[in-house]
Scaffold this active site. Sequence first.
Site, PDB file in Angstrom:
ATOM      1  N   LEU A  28     -67.594  25.866  -4.403  1.00 38.43           N
ATOM      2  CA  LEU A  28     -67.360  26.186  -2.986  1.00 38.43           C
ATOM      3  C   LEU A  28     -68.624  26.026  -2.147  1.00 38.43           C
ATOM      4  CD1 LEU A  28     -65.206  29.424  -3.388  1.00 38.43           C
ATOM      5  CD2 LEU A  28     -64.379  27.176  -2.716  1.00 38.43           C
ATOM      6  N   GLY A  29     -69.746  26.214  -2.795  1.00 40.78           N
ATOM      7  CA  GLY A  29     -70.981  26.118  -2.013  1.00 40.78           C
ATOM      8  C   GLY A  29     -72.190  26.333  -2.896  1.00 40.78           C
ATOM      9  N   SER A  69     -79.603  28.943  -2.205  1.00 37.99           N
ATOM     10  CA  SER A  69     -80.938  28.725  -2.756  1.00 37.99           C
ATOM     11  C   SER A  69     -81.048  29.263  -4.172  1.00 37.99           C
ATOM     12  CB  SER A  69     -81.962  29.389  -1.857  1.00 37.99           C
ATOM     13  OG  SER A  69     -81.568  30.723  -1.595  1.00 37.99           O
ATOM     14  N   LYS A  92     -69.896  33.935  -7.999  1.00 36.50           N
ATOM     15  CA  LYS A  92     -71.244  33.651  -7.495  1.00 36.50           C
ATOM     16  C   LYS A  92     -72.169  33.616  -8.701  1.00 36.50           C
ATOM     17  CE  LYS A  92     -74.145  35.186  -3.635  1.00 36.50           C
ATOM     18  NZ  LYS A  92     -74.169  36.172  -2.543  1.00 36.50           N
ATOM     19  N   ASP A 124     -77.744  41.505   7.889  1.00 36.39           N
ATOM     20  CA  ASP A 124     -77.660  40.049   8.005  1.00 36.39           C
ATOM     21  C   ASP A 124     -76.277  39.656   8.527  1.00 36.39           C
ATOM     22  OD1 ASP A 124     -78.533  37.429   7.863  1.00 36.39           O
ATOM     23  OD2 ASP A 124     -77.966  37.180   5.761  1.00 36.39           O
TER      24      ASP A 124
END
Lengths: 321, 447
Positions: free
Chosen positions: B124-125, B128, B147, B239
Amino acid sequence: MMTSDSGFEDDIHTPSSSQQRLKGPGSRDPPYTMTQCHDLYSEYEEDHFIHQRNKQQDFLVLNCLSGQTQITAEARCVLVSWLIDLYKYFDLTFESCCLAVNIMDRFLATTAVASDCFQLLGVTSLLIATKYVEVHFPGIKLLLSFCCDAFTREQLCNLESLILIKLNFRLAAPTIAYFLDHFVNWEVSRIEARMEDNIPEEGKSWMIWKDCEEQLLNFERFKYLAFKVCEISLADYTFNRYQPSVIAQSALNLAKDLLREQLNESTIQNADSTHTSTDFLGDVEKTSQSLDDPDLIQQCTHELGLLASLNKELLQDIIKL
Amino acid sequence: MKKLRRTLSESFRRVALKKEDGGFDEICVSKMSTRGCQGSDSLFRPLDSIPEERRVQRTQSGFESFEKHASQVKRVHSENNACINASGSNTHSESPKLRRHSSPSSPTSPKFGKVDSYEKLEKLGEGSYATVYKGKSKVNGKLVALKVIRLQEEEGTPFTAIREASLLKGLKHANIVLLHDIIHTKETLTLVFEYVHTDLCRYMDKHSGGLHPENVRLFLFQLLRGLSYIHQRFILHRDLKPQNLLISESGELKLADFGLARAKSVPSHTYSNEVVTLWYRPPDVLLGSTEYSTCLDMWGVGCIYIEMIQGVAAFPGMKDVQDQLERIFLVLGTPSEETWPGVHSLPHFKPGRFPVYSAKKLRQAWNKLGHVDHAEDLASRFLQCFPKQRVSASTALQHDFFRQLPDNLRNLSDMSSIFTVPGLRLYPESDFTNINTHSKGASCGKQ
């Protein structure tokens, strides 16, 4: 150290000036700095305090060394003393140091550690604590060099993972640093309230301001002394059974006692001193702050007193500033 | 400094002999814990209570778990040693024998906490330090987001992963992304989240020109509900930006990416002013303040709210902090000691650094605020330069802007979605025709 020559009179009642003033003396290395004096004792802070206070029980480990065959209280003391030097060297917050010791103790409660791996456990706990707390944390290579490269990066990383798994990523432990900061802020708000009440009359003002200044100076010593006592207590396994809020409260009580003693001595020599400069040395126990068992605090204060007398040479300079 | 560099393992062995070679600022606490103190016998629990026969000096190093049964100790012990000493073998692909212990009834059934419990689907992505995959749980067939965080990099487990895992573990709320599981292997740490199909940034890209006002209301309500929940637990997100707000197909909004989040503790110097993407960063942080609390997040809420309504970012600074601040002051007015007590003592505030702008009505800057009742007033409560004047999440939920939402929305249990209330649904965005003003290239402050 106190720059009181100009402007003090004009803005004694504005929070920003007293804020700077409190940062002034004794700021050699108190790792908690006095910030935002005004508004400190807000409702939000109070709620947060209650929250932290209730939470600390979940992170308290009693007898964490009872299952260890190679790690003794003495070894823990040596290691924590070294960690205290290390966190100062890296200019980390006291919060990190307290959290590191808590992480280490909770890991010790789950896992038997060999004596030659104990130092690795110490630096790894410190690394995890700083990653959680600090904006900048020391690099692994540097940390390892402080162990004379007795361990490898891979060993440290593996232990880091192991600790995180064993602790189930539970890192938000309330620390002595937090409670000390909270209680000190509360004391500051008390002093400030008193200053506001004592708006000086014409002509008398100089005396009062002198008192305020003296009081703030004494307050710095009081704060630093309490902090020092807390720091030493981390290394002593005896204090492992007390909750952080009890230790912080007791350290402040002890610091008050020690300063009161010393000030009484000097008052005999110097009749000039007025009681106002030590107003904050009044008892805190009577306030809502002290939700912990008074007997426990008394016992802890007594034991911290013994600890302080054993480590006199470290505290002497602060008391007789 | 040289004195600090030392191996302690020798001293641990010699500790019984007392008195170190010393040198560094040594705290002689051990005196207290042992015999040095007069009268301490009655006061202190004897610390050297470990029986002599148990004090054998093992030459083998390692970490031995207490939790396993005696019969298991040996194997676990060697496993841990292998883990610490990194003998190279894959220590976490557990033998079937070991698994039988943890799951006696069905030795082959997938378990939580195991890599093979999830089927990895498409990527999906890539970030860093982590790669995110779509995945499927073999336990219940549900979609998940995996993740995968790489370990054994220069600095071990990334600090963002440590914070995200430790903070999210305790958070269970319909408007916070749910952390299902944490899987640790030798090379990676995988956080298993519920799968949510898009995020607010992509949603706004797709429906450019401003969202349907009813949907803005629903999204904002959910954002405030989630924030109110974490703020009550003394956690700051720090954030907030549209990319970090996940949107499900039914319109549920979930706060995600807690990598920069923090639990509130000692107030000083624990926050970097590097947090929060520039576009959503409040003026106090831009001016160098490090003393912020929940009001930090509330500024970001205001910016995101404006962006949803108007279809363009509220303060899309193009250059630097100065530019970002000027954009803010152009609308809200340049702050003074009167409007913002203490602003002059902030680190980056210099008199004359900013042109003196006067405050404007918000609808002059963002005209669509004028199209919805109470929208402008609510926006002005978020977008306050002076942090203490910003409305809190829980107070904002009571604002008139939300008055037309059903009352029982405020009595939902934490884990209930607002869409469990009958009558609430996401409006099709196409119902609301817009002029396309949303520039794709600069959307959502991707910097």
